[in-house]
Design a protein around this motif. Structure first.
Motif: not given
Length: 342
Positions: A82, A124, A156, A164, A166-168, A260, A272-273, A275, A301
């Motif tokens: 991460s 991630v 994304n 959301q 969220r980059q994965r 955040s 945003w993500t 967590q 999610q």
């Protein structure tokens, strides 16, 4: 008969839910956190769920028990890869971290012992960063050694209908005798156009939930900065109070906190993500200046409303925050199903 998958580092089952919605069946799942295993079993009662270290799982026995396995899916725990590890000088990064090596190497041990038609590997976005080059090279070399060709990219989740940003990192591998896998086209974009829908926003998914309950006096959104949180415009964070943003009497220095910090959702944008850890002053917070509820981050999610999360509040938050958005996975899983299991 549904194609059979084995799930590792399963968590609460975000990946499995996406594959389930695409027409696959999880026959075996593994995680080392009991609450995750119990929650997974509550949602997938027909699956065998083993709560143990990945190193102790005999995948040859699993193949004997269930016959040919069509797919292996899983996301090795991500902390070693991460972005936060760039700032944690007290901890090793990537494969130099013992847990990072343990999880990635055992993923490919599972692949070698199961010999499925395909695999789905998630992590991630930092997995492709230069400091983690050894990990990516390991994925490439192990896939090659075991007879799989891979396609990977950083995606994304918002561009696939998840509310959301969220980059994965997602990697799909298929046996070399199978047609190449082609990533599904993005279905959404920020503004939308002739071929893309507009991003799904927080207002779309949680705007109609009425959870304006009294705050716990011991846990107030924003903590000691709760009054400042009320001043933050929706979609903004602590940077609102900096000299660079024109705040009359600056309170914080530019980029002196995590992004955040005092981050507030906008009903007009995706979140945003989300967590895994819950904090009193780290968002995202609701635009009504309160903590998000479990039911809300569940929707952000993209889990179904009837999905079960066990444990206390912080445990449920961790289960959801650690998960891969099912809607994102479903898009990829449908592409796999349509291409290889017609």
């Amino acid at each position: 008969m549904k194609p059979k998958i084995v799930s590792i580092f399963s968590g609460v089952g975000g990946i499995d839910t996406g594959f389930s919605h695409a027409g696959f069946q999880t026959v075996f799942a593994n995680d080392n956190w009991q609450n995750a295993c119990d929650s997974f079993k509550a949602n997938y009662p027909d699956a065998e769920v083993v709560c143990a270290s990945i190193a102790d799982v005999d995948f040859k026995e699993i193949k004997k028990k269930y016959g040919d396995i069509d797919g292996l899916v899983g996301g090795p725990p991500c902390p070693p890869f991460s972005k936060s590890r760039f700032y944690r000088t007290d901890k090793k990064r990537g494969l130099e971290d013992e847990s990072g090596f343990l999880t990635v190497s055992n993923y490919f041990r599972a692949l070698e012992e199961l010999k499925p038609k395909f695999f789905f590997f998630e992590n991630v976005a930092g997995f492709v960063y230069k400091p983690h080059q050894a990990a990516l090279e390991m994925v490439q070399s192990e896939s090659q050694r075991l007879g799989y060709k891979i396609v990977y990219r950083v995606v994304n989740a918002a561009n696939y209908g998840v509310p959301q940003i969220r980059q994965r990192f997602i990697c799909v591998g298929v046996r070399k005798d199978m047609p190449d896998f082609i990533f599904p086209e993005e279905t959404h974009s920020e503004l939308g156009d002739e071929t893309h829908k507009k991003w799904v926003t927080c207002g779309d998914v949680i705007g109609n939930i009425d959870f304006d309950l009294p705050e716990d006096k011991d846990k107030q959104a924003g903590s000691k900065h709760k009054e400042l949180l009320k001043l933050v415009p929706p979609g903004d964070n602590y940077l609102f109070f900096t000299k660079e943003r024109g705040y009359p009497e600056p309170i914080f220095k530019w980029r002196s906190r995590y992004w955040s910090f005092l981050l507030k959702l906008s009903p007009e944008k995706p979140s945003w993500t989300i967590q895994a850890s819950f904090s009193n002053n780290m968002g995202p917070f609701h635009w009504k200046n309160r903590f998000l509820r479990i039911q809300e981050i569940q929707r952000i999610q993209s889990f179904p409303d009837d999905y079960v999360f066990l444990g206390k509040f912080s445990d449920q938050w961790r289960l959801i925050g650690n998960a891969v958005p099912p809607v994102l996975v479903e898009v990829v899983a449908k592409q796999i199903k349509n291409e290889y299991f017609k």
